[in-house]
Design an enzyme around this catalytic site. Structure first.
Site, PDB file in Angstrom:
ATOM      1  N   ARG A 302       0.831  -1.208   0.000  1.00 34.91           N
ATOM      2  CA  ARG A 302       0.000   0.000   0.000  1.00 34.91           C
ATOM      3  C   ARG A 302       0.860   1.251   0.000  1.00 34.91           C
ATOM      4  NH1 ARG A 302      -5.229  -1.598   3.888  1.00 34.91           N
ATOM      5  NH2 ARG A 302      -6.176  -2.856   2.245  1.00 34.91           N
ATOM      6  N   TYR A 441      -6.236  -0.691  -6.809  1.00 29.57           N
ATOM      7  CA  TYR A 441      -5.587  -1.928  -6.324  1.00 29.57           C
ATOM      8  C   TYR A 441      -4.872  -1.735  -4.986  1.00 29.57           C
ATOM      9  CZ  TYR A 441      -1.161  -0.906  -9.089  1.00 29.57           C
ATOM     10  OH  TYR A 441      -0.027  -0.403  -9.639  1.00 29.57           O
ATOM     11  N   GLU A 442      -4.586  -2.841  -4.337  1.00 27.66           N
ATOM     12  CA  GLU A 442      -4.080  -2.830  -2.951  1.00 27.66           C
ATOM     13  C   GLU A 442      -5.025  -2.096  -2.005  1.00 27.66           C
ATOM     14  OE1 GLU A 442      -1.810  -4.759  -2.153  1.00 27.66           O
ATOM     15  OE2 GLU A 442      -1.064  -5.195  -4.151  1.00 27.66           O
ATOM     16  N   GLY A 443      -6.311  -2.226  -2.251  1.00 26.16           N
ATOM     17  CA  GLY A 443      -7.303  -1.572  -1.394  1.00 26.16           C
ATOM     18  C   GLY A 443      -7.732  -0.244  -1.995  1.00 26.16           C
ATOM     19  N   GLN A 448      -8.988   2.224   2.142  1.00 28.31           N
ATOM     20  CA  GLN A 448      -8.003   3.011   2.899  1.00 28.31           C
ATOM     21  C   GLN A 448      -8.706   3.891   3.924  1.00 28.31           C
ATOM     22  OE1 GLN A 448      -4.854   2.196   2.264  1.00 28.31           O
ATOM     23  NE2 GLN A 448      -5.590   0.960   0.549  1.00 28.31           N
TER      24      GLN A 448
END
Lengths: 605, 605
Positions: A302, A441-443, A448
């Site tokens: 992240r 992507y990655e949350g 977040q």
């Protein structure tokens, strides 16, 4: 040169804002002199400019290709990755005792930005590999570390993260892939994973997949997920590669951007390998603890994705500046002959807006990396805890804000080019397309924001914010003090102080609303989660720009004539006048949550 | 159904906000009953949904192709355009005495939105043709009208605008194409034009190019530009088509979006036709008055491009809602099983933000169209003048704001889809790519802002704003009055009143700054031109949403249970709480212009 690493701004941020000198004094970093760090940054810049940046367009126009399970990457990628591996960049920030070079994360952040600015699609391969190294380093067995880490560090193998399944995206409770224990202690994995970045490619000898799956008796939901290492090729005790494991690339996605990065659908246990049915995997750590472990690599990833936002923004900025200086169009306001569009006020506004967002986000991300180094290396345990809490508070802001701002910057980059920006040959459109994945992507940004509100604000009842606010207020005081001494930049410093002070109040207003309503109206709080996250991003980034203004003004007042300093001051004043006011608007929206929730429901969408 | 025309919202905007009843009472529109208008809207919706919308993806994936000067459009486009022509849609809003149907622009705006939402790339062909019809109608000779208008109205021929040259984009003073008078009264045109939308295609029998060029003795700059009609095929007295003129499509651009729309490089006078060297053209109006005439068609086109922004936003919105309702992912805040993402607060925020921007911009654009009808058809000359000034004030706002907001809406559309939004098959990414041209062509947002500040604010010393502000204040008063009567929506109406009132003050603050600094610091004023334009967009659009809230609340309070009304109120409250606060931030930025200009220069970029 297709891309030039902004080494002067990077050094300024490291030195003046992210406390590189303090980091280098931490236990474990004593061997790294300032000169060595300088040399590393220069060599990294040379490497990415010469070896990686020129492949950016090729990756876009001639992306990865799939043929019957085999993926061929863009011509040049394999060679560039070999050079990357040979030069030892993969191990840069990883622990020396495990084969890495043990440099501070602060320097890792610089290298991460540089390579991503050079080529976002290419850099996803080392970025994911970093995450696998981090996870295996922290929770792998000694045997797993010995077997998998050296080739990963050396860049002979690469790594992937396998979370997503068609029904399980943001919601990992839905993961359905299965892992059945075998007599020899291994597991047989089966299931389908999608959106696997560099899930199959031709750039390395082997691929180490980290895979989330459920054992037969696992409880439902996220508490029943375990983490497995599944190598593409089986690895002998001596490290030699053996049979092809039962993991198969069924297809690649046709994406809006990052065409050079193969996004794979991976089938586990389809019977296509040489090992019989079911991919052979090795449990990492304990059963049912997989999500916790995956978060290790996800948190690293992240942060890195936040840095990707800065990277693509910097590249778009450089291209916009070059065009603005070259393109002659329109007379100036004062009349006369046509001039370069860099002379027109709105072009200046757009370019400086791009720069303010980019340099501000860089400063905040580096600041966070320095905090991470202190969290891991400070001698004092309480200091480590305090820095760790601050770092964890900053990660969703760095990820969410830097990626959202990259959409604005790359869009402005297109706009500066006018009609040419819409033509693919120009290249501005590629950054606009590439960046669009970053807030997803990655949350996603919402994920977040949930993490930010839930774990970083509510869980400690706003303690980190309360600890941080006085530091921002102190910066306001320093600006006022310096402005009171008069001088050419008096008004500018006063303006920055006013806007930053208003920004701090906006954060406090949003935090107060969040803390007061969390019990009685959680929907109202989460309706404002992304606005609160973005508000925090503007204010924390604006704080770094205010600190930058103080440093730049000080050097200017001491007679330093470097145009970089005046440009930095320009960017800081602009940030205060055009970006910090957004904080007030966002705080207003957060605080209206209670009035708004009665009017929002799934039925009304 | 790939797209559904939002007829209920369109009718609501026409009836409650844009004064359709008042327009239909104007001289010249008496023959159009409310029932007839209703029937036209329904038939238009059916047509675009069935004939045009299904071709949107095909246009993106299989765009126009060039081969040796010949352009083949996406399969299906030619047939759809034939149907469009046959049904008489091209002549909808054009004067009846010239062969059109003479409907109000207000209805033309609806048809324009609908076809563009169905297929942006396809609709550029009729959009540009509308502009040519408008210009020839207003300034062409009787002979030119007779020869060119009927086939254009009937959709047998199409039209183009030829302004841009490689060195002449926003700056038309640089136009270099030449026009040499011939003995027979015609001209021979030579030069290169770029970015010519539908400059060559296979959808019609002939193409009527309107071309800016200079006669041999013309003065330099914009005062020496003349306008010419250059048909692709020469036209006989009887309207029959003859020799191929010397205009040649050298190539098509490879663009970020609107792939279905051929964007041509046109060579005039390259000797490739059947008429000898130099394209044969006919002067429109007087020599050296070309820019003035071109602005006729450009103003029509600017308004239409603003409507394109609304159209693509509506399409992105519908797709996002469908996905949000279908996609099951994540438990609700209250716990339990996974639900559709439409239940999650941030997804609701994103979708309602998309809707608020879209419906607000629609309401403002329709309001402006109604003002245009009154400017042309009011019996009273003073009223006509007043409405004309108001319309001209609104055009750059409609163009600039609606197109900029379409970037935000289509980006949110991608975000609602999560990872799927980045996959081209999903379709959300197409809207993101297509919309990116809208703030650029027909005058960038900066050009709209220059027009707004220079011609619409400074020239009349803010008279239009001063005339308009009391109407907004009256809406605030009505909201307060209604809120004071209590009821379920008391708090919501009060909130809308507060935010709109603050918005009006923000516009007044920016206007005051602009008027006071125009003499002494023009750079500072133009540095804030785009922020001022956007600020005006938020407040004028927020005003329409406030009026919509009043109408919806009234109907609800009278017992009307239509969920549309509650949704409209929801959208209005959201606009007030999440979008109107941006006005204050923008006003702050405008007002900081004087402090900021010392820090901006071409040298510092």
């Amino acid at each position: 040169m297709t891309y030039r690493v902004p080494t002067q701004d990077i050094r300024f941020a490291l030195q003046e804002l992210a406390d590189l000198p303090g980091v280098l004094e931490l236990p474990g970093f004593e061997d790294f002199s300032a000169e060595l760090i300088d040399a590393i940054i220069d060599e990294n810049a040379r490497f990415v400019e010469q070896e990686v940046a020129p492949l950016n367009r090729a990756g876009d126009q001639n992306g990865a290709k799939w043929n019957d399970g085999v993926v061929t990457t863009t011509p040049g990628f394999k060679k560039a990755f070999e050079e990357f591996a040979k030069a030892g960049w993969q191990g840069l920030q990883h622990e020396a005792e495990l084969g890495g070079q043990g440099l501070p994360k602060l320097i890792g952040a610089v290298a991460c930005e540089n390579i991503n600015a050079a080529n976002l699609a290419f850099s996803l391969c080392p970025l994911l590999t970093d995450g696998v190294i981090e996870a295996v380093s922290m929770v792998g067995s000694d045997e797993q570390k010995a077997r998998f880490l050296p080739p990963l560090m050396e860049g002979r193998w690469t790594g992937t993260m396998n979370l997503t399944e068609p029904q399980a995206g943001s919601d990992l409770a839905q993961v359905a892939s299965r892992a059945v224990p075998q007599d020899d202690g291994s597991y047989r994995i089966s299931g389908q994973k999608i959106f696997i970045t560099y899930g199959e490619h031709d750039m390395a000898e082997n691929i180490v997949h980290l895979v989330l799956a459920r054992t037969p008796d696992a409880p439902a939901g996220v508490k029943g997920i375990s983490l497995f290492i599944v190598p593409k090729f089986m690895v002998g005790e001596d490290g030699s590669l053996g049979a092809r494991n039962d993991v198969w690339c069924a297809s690649l996605e046709h994406k809006l951007g990052i065409h050079g990065s193969p996004t794979a659908v991976l089938l586990y246990g389809s019977g296509k390998g040489d090992v019989g049915e079911g991919a052979i995997g090795y449990l990492v750590g304990q059963e049912n603890e997989g999500l916790k472990y995956m978060f290790i690599m996800m948190n690293a990833a992240r942060y890195a994705v936040g840095v990707q936002g800065i990277a693509v923004a910097e590249r778009a900025l450089q291209q916009a500046i070059e065009y603005a200086n070259d393109r002659v169009q329109g007379a100036p306001l004062t009349g006369g002959k046509a001039v370069s569009i860099a002379h027109h006020p709105d072009v200046q506004r757009m370019v400086v807006q791009m720069r303010a967002l980019t340099e501000g986000s860089r400063a905040l991300a580096y600041f966070a990396a320095g905090v991470n180094d202190k969290a891991r290396h400070s001698a004092d345990e309480n200091a480590r805890k305090r820095y760790q809490a601050l770092y964890e508070f900053l990660v969703p802001v760095v990820k969410g804000f830097s990626t959202e701002m990259s959409l604005e910057v790359t869009s402005l980059g297109v706009q500066v080019h006018g009609g040419m920006g819409f033509i693919e040959e120009t290249g501005a459109a590629q950054h606009y397309r590439d960046s669009r994945i970053l807030p997803i992507y990655e949350g996603t940004t919402a994920i977040q924001a949930n993490d930010f509100i839930g774990r970083k604000v509510l869980r400690d009842a706003g303690a980190v914010i309360q600890g941080l606010a006085p530091e921002l207020v102190a910066t306001v005081a320093k600006l006022r003090e310096r402005a009171a001494q008069g001088g050419e930049h008096q008004a500018a410093l006063g303006l920055i102080a006013d806007r930053l002070e208003a920004g701090v109040k906006s954060v406090e207003r949003a935090a107060m609303f969040t803390l007061m309503n969390a019990q009685k109206d959680l929907s109202a709080v989460f309706l404002g989660s992304v606005p609160f996250l973005m508000l925090s991003g503007y204010v924390l980034t604006g704080w770094q720009m205010a600190r930058a203004a103080l440093a730049a003004e000080k050097a200017l007042s001491e007679g330093n004539q470097d145009p970089f300093l005046r440009r930095k001051l320009s960017t800081s004043v602009f940030f205060a006048s055009h970006l910090l006011p957004r904080a007030g608007a966002l705080a207003q929206s957060v605080a209206d949550g209670v009035e708004l929730t009665p009017y929002l429901s799934a039925e009304l969408l």
